[in-house]
Motif scaffolding. Sequence first.
Motif, PDB file in Angstrom:
ATOM      1  N   SER A 113       0.841  -1.207   0.000  1.00  0.00           N
ATOM      2  CA  SER A 113       0.000   0.000   0.000  1.00  0.00           C
ATOM      3  C   SER A 113       0.875   1.256   0.000  1.00  0.00           C
ATOM      4  CB  SER A 113      -0.883  -0.026   1.249  1.00  0.00           C
ATOM      5  OG  SER A 113      -1.651   1.143   1.324  1.00  0.00           O
ATOM      6  N   THR A 114       0.627   2.154  -0.952  1.00  0.00           N
ATOM      7  CA  THR A 114       1.378   3.408  -1.024  1.00  0.00           C
ATOM      8  C   THR A 114       0.411   4.532  -1.391  1.00  0.00           C
ATOM      9  OG1 THR A 114       1.856   3.437  -3.407  1.00  0.00           O
ATOM     10  CG2 THR A 114       3.323   2.114  -2.006  1.00  0.00           C
ATOM     11  N   PRO A 115       0.763   5.770  -1.089  1.00  0.00           N
ATOM     12  CA  PRO A 115      -0.118   6.889  -1.448  1.00  0.00           C
ATOM     13  C   PRO A 115      -0.279   7.057  -2.967  1.00  0.00           C
ATOM     14  CG  PRO A 115       1.566   7.575   0.142  1.00  0.00           C
ATOM     15  CD  PRO A 115       1.951   6.218  -0.324  1.00  0.00           C
ATOM     16  N   GLN A 116       0.692   6.552  -3.715  1.00  0.00           N
ATOM     17  CA  GLN A 116       0.631   6.697  -5.170  1.00  0.00           C
ATOM     18  C   GLN A 116      -0.305   5.679  -5.829  1.00  0.00           C
ATOM     19  OE1 GLN A 116       4.003   6.054  -3.707  1.00  0.00           O
ATOM     20  NE2 GLN A 116       3.756   8.199  -3.110  1.00  0.00           N
ATOM     21  N   ALA A 117      -0.592   4.594  -5.131  1.00  0.00           N
ATOM     22  CA  ALA A 117      -1.326   3.489  -5.748  1.00  0.00           C
ATOM     23  C   ALA A 117      -2.832   3.697  -5.684  1.00  0.00           C
ATOM     24  CB  ALA A 117      -0.964   2.170  -5.064  1.00  0.00           C
ATOM     25  N   GLY A 118      -3.505   3.437  -6.788  1.00  0.00           N
ATOM     26  CA  GLY A 118      -4.964   3.480  -6.815  1.00  0.00           C
ATOM     27  C   GLY A 118      -5.564   2.089  -6.802  1.00  0.00           C
ATOM     28  N   ALA A 119      -4.712   1.065  -6.808  1.00  0.00           N
ATOM     29  CA  ALA A 119      -5.203  -0.305  -6.944  1.00  0.00           C
ATOM     30  C   ALA A 119      -4.277  -1.293  -6.259  1.00  0.00           C
ATOM     31  CB  ALA A 119      -5.302  -0.669  -8.424  1.00  0.00           C
ATOM     32  N   ILE A 120      -4.867  -2.271  -5.615  1.00  0.00           N
ATOM     33  CA  ILE A 120      -4.110  -3.408  -5.088  1.00  0.00           C
ATOM     34  C   ILE A 120      -4.853  -4.676  -5.495  1.00  0.00           C
ATOM     35  CG2 ILE A 120      -3.294  -4.635  -3.038  1.00  0.00           C
ATOM     36  CD1 ILE A 120      -3.164  -1.910  -1.596  1.00  0.00           C
ATOM     37  N   ALA A 121      -4.148  -5.548  -6.208  1.00  0.00           N
ATOM     38  CA  ALA A 121      -4.721  -6.850  -6.556  1.00  0.00           C
ATOM     39  C   ALA A 121      -3.998  -7.912  -5.758  1.00  0.00           C
ATOM     40  CB  ALA A 121      -4.561  -7.120  -8.044  1.00  0.00           C
TER      41      ALA A 121
ATOM     42  N   LEU B  78      -3.941  -5.999 -11.674  1.00  0.00           N
ATOM     43  CA  LEU B  78      -4.742  -7.199 -11.914  1.00  0.00           C
ATOM     44  C   LEU B  78      -4.057  -8.148 -12.897  1.00  0.00           C
ATOM     45  CD1 LEU B  78      -8.193  -5.394 -12.105  1.00  0.00           C
ATOM     46  CD2 LEU B  78      -7.686  -7.260 -10.506  1.00  0.00           C
TER      47      LEU B  78
ATOM     48  N   LEU C  98     -10.700  -5.517   5.242  1.00  0.00           N
ATOM     49  CA  LEU C  98     -10.369  -6.457   4.161  1.00  0.00           C
ATOM     50  C   LEU C  98     -10.416  -7.911   4.654  1.00  0.00           C
ATOM     51  CD1 LEU C  98      -7.384  -4.704   2.317  1.00  0.00           C
ATOM     52  CD2 LEU C  98      -9.801  -4.096   2.362  1.00  0.00           C
TER      53      LEU C  98
ATOM     54  N   PHE D  37      -9.532  -7.406  -5.158  1.00  0.00           N
ATOM     55  CA  PHE D  37      -9.146  -6.104  -5.718  1.00  0.00           C
ATOM     56  C   PHE D  37      -9.545  -5.014  -4.730  1.00  0.00           C
ATOM     57  CE2 PHE D  37     -10.059  -2.129  -7.744  1.00  0.00           C
ATOM     58  CZ  PHE D  37      -8.844  -1.890  -8.373  1.00  0.00           C
ATOM     59  N   SER D  38      -8.586  -4.131  -4.430  1.00  0.00           N
ATOM     60  CA  SER D  38      -8.876  -2.938  -3.625  1.00  0.00           C
ATOM     61  C   SER D  38      -8.684  -1.712  -4.489  1.00  0.00           C
ATOM     62  CB  SER D  38      -7.885  -2.775  -2.461  1.00  0.00           C
ATOM     63  OG  SER D  38      -7.760  -3.933  -1.716  1.00  0.00           O
ATOM     64  N   GLY D  39      -9.695  -0.865  -4.530  1.00  0.00           N
ATOM     65  CA  GLY D  39      -9.532   0.451  -5.132  1.00  0.00           C
ATOM     66  C   GLY D  39      -9.226   1.438  -4.017  1.00  0.00           C
ATOM     67  N   THR D  40      -8.104   2.142  -4.128  1.00  0.00           N
ATOM     68  CA  THR D  40      -7.653   3.023  -3.048  1.00  0.00           C
ATOM     69  C   THR D  40      -7.515   4.463  -3.552  1.00  0.00           C
ATOM     70  OG1 THR D  40      -5.363   2.425  -3.578  1.00  0.00           O
ATOM     71  CG2 THR D  40      -6.435   1.177  -1.840  1.00  0.00           C
TER      72      THR D  40
ATOM     73  N   ARG E 137      -5.656   7.578  -4.420  1.00  0.00           N
ATOM     74  CA  ARG E 137      -4.244   7.913  -4.649  1.00  0.00           C
ATOM     75  C   ARG E 137      -4.024   9.414  -4.569  1.00  0.00           C
ATOM     76  NH1 ARG E 137      -3.635   8.601 -10.556  1.00  0.00           N
ATOM     77  NH2 ARG E 137      -5.502   7.774 -11.578  1.00  0.00           N
ATOM     78  N   ASP E 138      -2.786   9.775  -4.367  1.00  0.00           N
ATOM     79  CA  ASP E 138      -2.470  11.154  -3.964  1.00  0.00           C
ATOM     80  C   ASP E 138      -2.432  12.174  -5.103  1.00  0.00           C
ATOM     81  OD1 ASP E 138      -0.133  10.385  -5.152  1.00  0.00           O
ATOM     82  OD2 ASP E 138       1.116  10.552  -3.352  1.00  0.00           O
TER      83      ASP E 138
ATOM     84  N   VAL F 109      -6.435   9.645   1.270  1.00  0.00           N
ATOM     85  CA  VAL F 109      -5.377   9.010   0.469  1.00  0.00           C
ATOM     86  C   VAL F 109      -4.876   7.745   1.172  1.00  0.00           C
ATOM     87  CG1 VAL F 109      -2.987   9.278  -0.320  1.00  0.00           C
ATOM     88  CG2 VAL F 109      -4.646  11.120  -0.688  1.00  0.00           C
ATOM     89  N   GLY F 110      -4.737   6.684   0.392  1.00  0.00           N
ATOM     90  CA  GLY F 110      -4.203   5.426   0.910  1.00  0.00           C
ATOM     91  C   GLY F 110      -5.254   4.465   1.426  1.00  0.00           C
TER      92      GLY F 110
ATOM     93  N   ILE G 126     -14.901  -5.502 -11.044  1.00  0.00           N
ATOM     94  CA  ILE G 126     -14.497  -4.106 -10.810  1.00  0.00           C
ATOM     95  C   ILE G 126     -14.707  -3.262 -12.075  1.00  0.00           C
ATOM     96  CG2 ILE G 126     -12.023  -4.538 -11.218  1.00  0.00           C
ATOM     97  CD1 ILE G 126     -13.625  -1.908  -8.872  1.00  0.00           C
TER      98      ILE G 126
ATOM     99  N   LYS H 111     -17.242   0.009 -11.991  1.00  0.00           N
ATOM    100  CA  LYS H 111     -16.805   1.344 -12.405  1.00  0.00           C
ATOM    101  C   LYS H 111     -17.675   1.882 -13.534  1.00  0.00           C
ATOM    102  CE  LYS H 111     -12.991   2.037  -9.945  1.00  0.00           C
ATOM    103  NZ  LYS H 111     -12.680   3.242  -9.167  1.00  0.00           N
TER     104      LYS H 111
ATOM    105  N   GLU I 128     -15.318   5.114 -17.889  1.00  0.00           N
ATOM    106  CA  GLU I 128     -16.058   3.985 -18.448  1.00  0.00           C
ATOM    107  C   GLU I 128     -17.564   4.175 -18.337  1.00  0.00           C
ATOM    108  OE1 GLU I 128     -12.941   1.782 -15.854  1.00  0.00           O
ATOM    109  OE2 GLU I 128     -13.713   3.809 -15.931  1.00  0.00           O
TER     110      GLU I 128
END
Lengths: 207, 207
Positions: free
Chosen positions: A32-40, A116, B24, B42-45, B47-48, B98-99, B123, B127, B149
């Motif tokens: 997990s990072t502030p830059q990431a919008g996604a974690i699969a 993904l 989670l 899948f996690s949508g997070t 982002r900064d 964020v995060g 996902i 969206k 989308e």
Amino acid sequence: MEKMNDVDEKTLIEILEENTLIDLAKYINSVSTPQAGAIATFSGTTRDTFEGKTVVELRYEAYVPMAIRCIKSICSTARSTWDLDKIAVAHRLGRVPVGETSVFIAISSVHRDDALDACKYVIDEIKALVPIWKKEVYGNGEVWKENKEFLERKFEPGSLGAQDNCGSAAKVKKAHDRKGCCGSKVKVLCEEMTHVSSDDEVYKHFV
Amino acid sequence: MEKMNDVDEKTLIEILEENTLIDLAKYINSVSTPQAGAIATFSGTTRDTFEGKTVVELRYEAYVPMAIRCIKSICSTARSTWDLDKIAVAHRLGRVPVGETSVFIAISSVHRDDALDACKYVIDEIKALVPIWKKEVYGNGEVWKENKEFLERKFEPGSLGAQDNCGSAAKVKKAHDRKGCCGSKVKVLCEEMTHVSSDDEVYKHFV
């Protein structure tokens, strides 16, 4: 067996000793990072049946230094193919009872398709290439098993004797048309793909 | 706002009230079964950054009953396309810093391709189709945003006025060649796809 891990700033790889549960939250948090919008993520879990037989547990053995090197190479190839942030891979050794996780992958990225698609690639490659073996323990016996994909890659015409490291030779096509290189068509072999073991049953499957 | 959820034996859908973190582990555990050999998530997070601007947080609003119905329909289509065991979908409303995770999907299956492919499908469909709107709050202002989308589907020639529910009209092709129906080619629209709101900015985007 000691806990073995390999860490760089962006990639965490851990082969866990016997009886160590995989802490999913730890690996998800690690990517997990502030830059990431996604974690699969992907969890491979022990299921209770295989080909109609009742499975009691799986048992995993690995040639650990080679397994780590191989997973690292797979992660490196994934990075060169998709725009990824962090990757974590954990694989447990020893007994894994029904319902528990034996392998876990977590990948973060700015956009979701990258995480993904890379997640699917990494588990496909781990199953096909990494020197980790499993024994299926049934109610009435047990057997060492190879992954189907592993044998497909190993014995594919032209692939024996290849000098490529895991993953590095894979010409990965992006996203949805990539299946062709995750099945039997990628000619990659881990170097030193032999398993030093006193268990003849294992040995005959993989050497 | 009350916590809204929809549960059947195999599918859990929850729209979470403001300031409720998505747990989670709870959703991963909810899809874990002895029969499953795979769990994909899948996690949508938040982002900064977005298009070079610093994002402080996202804020989500939903037309909750319709959002749940729509997600349920997407899950149903996924089930008819892949061999799935359990599905859990959680979406948070209100501020998501964020995060933190705004949407989480967990899917279990016997074989890994089913869970992985279905996770990506779900996902993508959420969206594109579900009436949940987000406001991006920047350091120097804020704006309601639609998912790219969503607009692609809504304004695709021939799609307006379609009577299909979310997901149910999607002719989903399996696995890796399925991208064609997850982009702009699926002619599906949620019925009653309007957003009752006093916020004119939201309204003008979606009606």
